[in-house]
Scaffold this active site. Structure first.
Site, PDB file in Angstrom:
ATOM      1  N   THR A  22      59.805   0.189   5.391  1.00 13.17           N
ATOM      2  CA  THR A  22      60.800  -0.894   5.337  1.00 13.17           C
ATOM      3  C   THR A  22      60.288  -2.196   5.948  1.00 13.17           C
ATOM      4  O   THR A  22      60.429  -3.262   5.349  1.00 13.17           O
ATOM      5  CB  THR A  22      62.106  -0.464   6.025  1.00 13.17           C
ATOM      6  OG1 THR A  22      61.814   0.020   7.340  1.00 13.17           O
ATOM      7  CG2 THR A  22      62.806   0.627   5.226  1.00 13.17           C
TER       8      THR A  22
ATOM      9  N   LEU B   3      68.092   5.733   8.350  1.00 10.85           N
ATOM     10  CA  LEU B   3      67.169   6.106   9.419  1.00 10.85           C
ATOM     11  C   LEU B   3      65.833   6.427   8.758  1.00 10.85           C
ATOM     12  O   LEU B   3      65.739   7.323   7.926  1.00 10.85           O
ATOM     13  CB  LEU B   3      67.673   7.320  10.196  1.00 10.85           C
ATOM     14  CG  LEU B   3      66.683   7.931  11.200  1.00 10.85           C
ATOM     15  CD1 LEU B   3      66.286   6.916  12.264  1.00 10.85           C
ATOM     16  CD2 LEU B   3      67.277   9.175  11.852  1.00 10.85           C
ATOM     17  N   GLU B   4      64.795   5.673   9.133  1.00  8.38           N
ATOM     18  CA  GLU B   4      63.452   5.874   8.595  1.00  8.38           C
ATOM     19  C   GLU B   4      62.643   6.675   9.615  1.00  8.38           C
ATOM     20  O   GLU B   4      62.328   6.179  10.697  1.00  8.38           O
ATOM     21  CB  GLU B   4      62.794   4.513   8.333  1.00  8.38           C
ATOM     22  CG  GLU B   4      61.412   4.594   7.733  1.00  8.38           C
ATOM     23  CD  GLU B   4      60.795   3.210   7.535  1.00  8.38           C
ATOM     24  OE1 GLU B   4      59.960   3.063   6.628  1.00  8.38           O
ATOM     25  OE2 GLU B   4      61.151   2.275   8.293  1.00  8.38           O
ATOM     26  N   ILE B   5      62.354   7.910   9.272  1.00 10.27           N
ATOM     27  CA  ILE B   5      61.576   8.780  10.158  1.00 10.27           C
ATOM     28  C   ILE B   5      60.102   8.670   9.766  1.00 10.27           C
ATOM     29  O   ILE B   5      59.753   8.833   8.591  1.00 10.27           O
ATOM     30  CB  ILE B   5      62.072  10.229  10.067  1.00 10.27           C
ATOM     31  CG1 ILE B   5      63.486  10.313  10.668  1.00 10.27           C
ATOM     32  CG2 ILE B   5      61.127  11.180  10.779  1.00 10.27           C
ATOM     33  CD1 ILE B   5      64.132  11.667  10.549  1.00 10.27           C
TER      34      ILE B   5
END
Length: 722
Positions: free
Chosen positions: A516, A478-480
């Site tokens: 990403t 999960l990229e916050i």
């Protein structure tokens, strides 16, 4: 239970006491640690315990854990990481063999009482016992996961496991590192009995008495098992040399198809099990010890172990100041019932055990989301990963509709609608009207800057990015994404929710593509340039898959969707220019109606059965206006794609998009499938050196195009190294 005698040894991690029926209880409890791990001093301590056991006349021995809901999680990785020579590794293995052999050769029955995680060296210890019982607790998992660190079981596991459960099952466990649950463990013979935690001690004592009556278990083949598939397999494959040769040949073939030779551990595991079939225990030990030492000192293991430490460190990182309080997000709203929205709802209910209210604009989207979760829960119940009652309870956490009913009291809304700036800005306005002033708005955009989505918000400090990867319930990252305005309490709260959802979380700064998507774009774009030059689809995909990516870049474009890529690419090209601009030929694909797998029309032909290997749709070349007749070495193909990704990753670090190289490596591996044996783009860059990396990029800059120009940070590092 009354203790008739207490005999506590002055040992840090182990205590011995004699309980009812004159049974010795050995409790393993490493002081100061939440979980038991096997340390370098373990052999000496255990030898002292065995000395005490041998001095007494006992009915039997039970080995258990003093930790709550955990047995032994394996060897101390720091201990393995400190080993520098083959001699050191073999000395460690030898000590393990000797103590486990002593345990196995005790003249009284020894039973392992397993509750909670029983991994690696912990499971190898139980294999040296005469019996094993385990609890049906959901957290009771048995595994030999060393292969995931580039290693193999080094305490006799490759020799004892096939003897216990057969060659085929043992190879399957060790070459994948998969977890085995209690019911499956009993079914394959890994444990003798499964019971509820309250009756575990009673079951262990019962097993002691059963073993006492028959100290030696017969190895004679039970011909009644010929009535089963497993019985025929045992007789035809594992009880004759031709069958074994075939089994090992097939195992090597399957392993190579998955690893492409990039990960040596699985093949060395097969070598060790093959040595076991000789029947010579010392030869098996010698083979295992040699292969184990080779792996411990290998580059692949060093990178995978470093990755393990990085992930462990990351899990403890709050990404904000220690005095910032995170709000518990107890009610979650989700906008969009497509694949992403349905997946987000699923992990929120299943992993975070949190209420979810989902909205889609029509009934078909609502039904899709509900069916998606119900199918997953039903499958889990069918496989006994949860009870049917638990499945129903999880499902009851999810509700859905076509309006905003139920959204007024949500703590966070996660948006997973189409990649449109105007639509996402409208979603922010809607939520700010309906919800409280403290409701967080999280967008699942792949590329649009969060600052732009929050531009018309009344409370931009509540807006944040939560970039999930598809399928959400399978992909770990999960990229916050945070803006300059995002409040610290919002960051802390969302990080906490992401971890509760079972995700590996990284936090990055806002910008087009964030991290990403930004590093993936030039990688995929370069594959497109190669295709436009006349390199065939198969050659491009094969080169990157053989290098270690899970799928090739062209396959990935089909999976993500050509139409989705067409929405992301302009955002990145506008922000970063030529290096993000796709080949001109790609524009023609959408005009031909190709969207990828979703509409069955992409680079590959999806008209066949799901099980058949996909073939390239040859008509794609005419739509692109190219002839696939150019031959380029696989090394050149992979370098052109991979170097574009690495170069962009270094830019992201230099610009402050990333907080650290650690986050960049984990993001690339867990989110994009960057080859784990290379350690991530930054560890890869370190391994070959900045000067060498600059040299490679400059070569392609001169021979292919200016998009390969090395970034300023790499040039500075290269100069500093010279």
């Amino acid at each position: 239970m009354n203790s008739t005698q207490t005999n506590k040894a002055a040992i840090a991690s182990m205590a011995l006491e004699v309980i009812e029926d004159n049974i010795a209880l050995v409790r393993i409890d490493v002081v100061g640690e939440k979980q038991n791990t096997l340390r370098a001093e373990f052999a000496e301590e255990f030898n002292q315990i065995i000395d005490e056991v041998e001095q007494q006349e006992l009915t039997g021995v039970i080995i258990c854990s003093g930790k709550k809901d955990s047995f032994i999680v394996g060897a101390d990785i720091n201990m393995l990481n400190a080993l520098k020579t083959a001699e050191q590794v073999m000395t460690l293995s030898k000590a393990g063999y000797e103590v486990f052999d002593r345990l196995e050769n005790l003249n009284v029955p020894v039973v392992a009482e397993i509750h909670g995680a029983c991994m690696g060296g912990g499971l190898e210890l139980t294999l040296a016992c005469h019996g094993r019982v385990c609890s049906n607790f959901a957290g009771t998992l048995l595994a030999l996961p060393e292969v995931q660190l580039g290693l193999l079981p080094g305490g006799g596991g490759t020799q004892r496991l096939p003897a216990l459960i057969g060659v085929a099952e043992a190879l399957g466990m060790m070459t994948t590192g998969k977890n085995i649950r209690a019911a499956k463990a009993r079914k394959i013979g890994l444990v003798d009995d499964v019971t509820d935690p309250l009756n575990l001690r009673k079951a262990s004592i019962k097993r002691i008495h059963t073993l006492k009556r028959r100290l030696k278990k017969s190895d004679d083949f039970d011909y009644k098992t010929l009535l089963t598939v497993k019985g025929w397999q045992h007789l035809l494959l594992e009880k004759n040399q031709m069958g074994l040769n075939f089994l090992f040949q097939q195992a090597r073939k399957q392993v190579h198809s998955k690893t492409k030779g990039n990960y040596p551990a699985p093949e060395k595991i097969i070598d060790c099990v093959e040595a076991w079939t000789s029947g010579e225990r010392q030869y098996g030990y010698k083979t295992e010890s040699k292969k184990f030492s080779e792996l411990v000192l290998s580059d692949e293991a060093k990178q995978l172990i470093s990755l393990f430490f990085a992930v462990t460190q990351l899990k403890k990182d709050p990404f904000v100041a220690a005095d910032v309080d995170a709000k518990k997000l107890s009610n979650v709203g989700v906008l969009g019932g497509g694949l992403m929205g349905a997946g987000i709802a699923l992990v929120t209910a299943n992993k975070a055990n949190t209420n979810v209210r989902l909205r889609d604009i029509d009934e078909s989207g609502v039904n899709h989301a509900l069916k998606y979760s119900w199918k997953v829960f039903q499958t889990a119940a069918k496989r006994r990963h949860m009870t049917r009652q638990q499945a129903q309870q999880k499902m009851s956490l999810i509700s859905a509709g076509t309006d905003y009913t139920g959204f007024s009291n949500v703590d966070i809304v996660i948006e997973a609608v189409f990649e449109s700036l105007e639509l996402k800005q409208q979603m922010v306005k809607d939520i700010e009207k309906i919800c409280t002033k403290e409701t967080i708005f999280a967008t699942n955009t792949s590329s649009i800057p969060i600052t732009e989505i929050a531009a018309k918000a009344k409370r931009p400090e509540n807006v944040i990015g939560m970039h999930y990867f598809s399928p959400v319930d399978k992909m770990p990252l999960l990229e916050i994404v945070v803006t300059e305005q995002t409040a610290d309490w919002v960051i802390a709260s969302v990080v906490k929710l992401g971890k509760r959802q079972g995700k590996t979380v990284i936090v990055v700064k806002d910008g087009a593509g964030f991290y990403t998507s930004r590093i993936l774009a030039p990688y995929l774009s370069e594959a497109g340039h190669l295709l436009a030059e006349g390199v065939c689809v198969e050659d491009i995909d094969k080169a990157l898959v053989n290098y270690g990516y899970p799928v090739g870049p062209i396959t990935l474009i089909d999976e993500v969707g050509i139409d989705v890529g067409s929405k992301i690419t302009p955002v990145l090209a506008e922000a970063f220019g030529e290096r993000m601009t796709p080949a001109d030929a790609f524009v023609k694909l959408l005009e031909s109606g190709r969207q990828g797998r979703k509409n069955g029309k992409g680079f590959y032909d999806y008209s066949g059965s799901g099980k058949s290997k996909k073939q390239v749709d040859q008509t794609v070349y005419s739509d692109l206006g190219v002839t696939p007749d150019k031959k380029i070495d696989a090394d050149v193909i992979l370098e052109r794609c991979n170097l574009m990704l690495v170069n962009e990753a270094v830019r992201c670090l230099d610009e402050g998009i990333l907080n650290s190289p650690r986050d960049g490596d984990i993001g690339a591996i867990f989110g994009l499938g960057f080859p784990a044996y290379l350690g991530g783009p930054f560890r890869y860059a370190d391994s070959i050196g900045a000067d060498k990396l600059v040299e490679k990029l400059q070569h392609f800059e001169q021979t292919v195009g200016s998009r390969f120009a090395p970034c300023d940070a790499l040039i500075k590092m290269a100069k500093a190294n010279n």
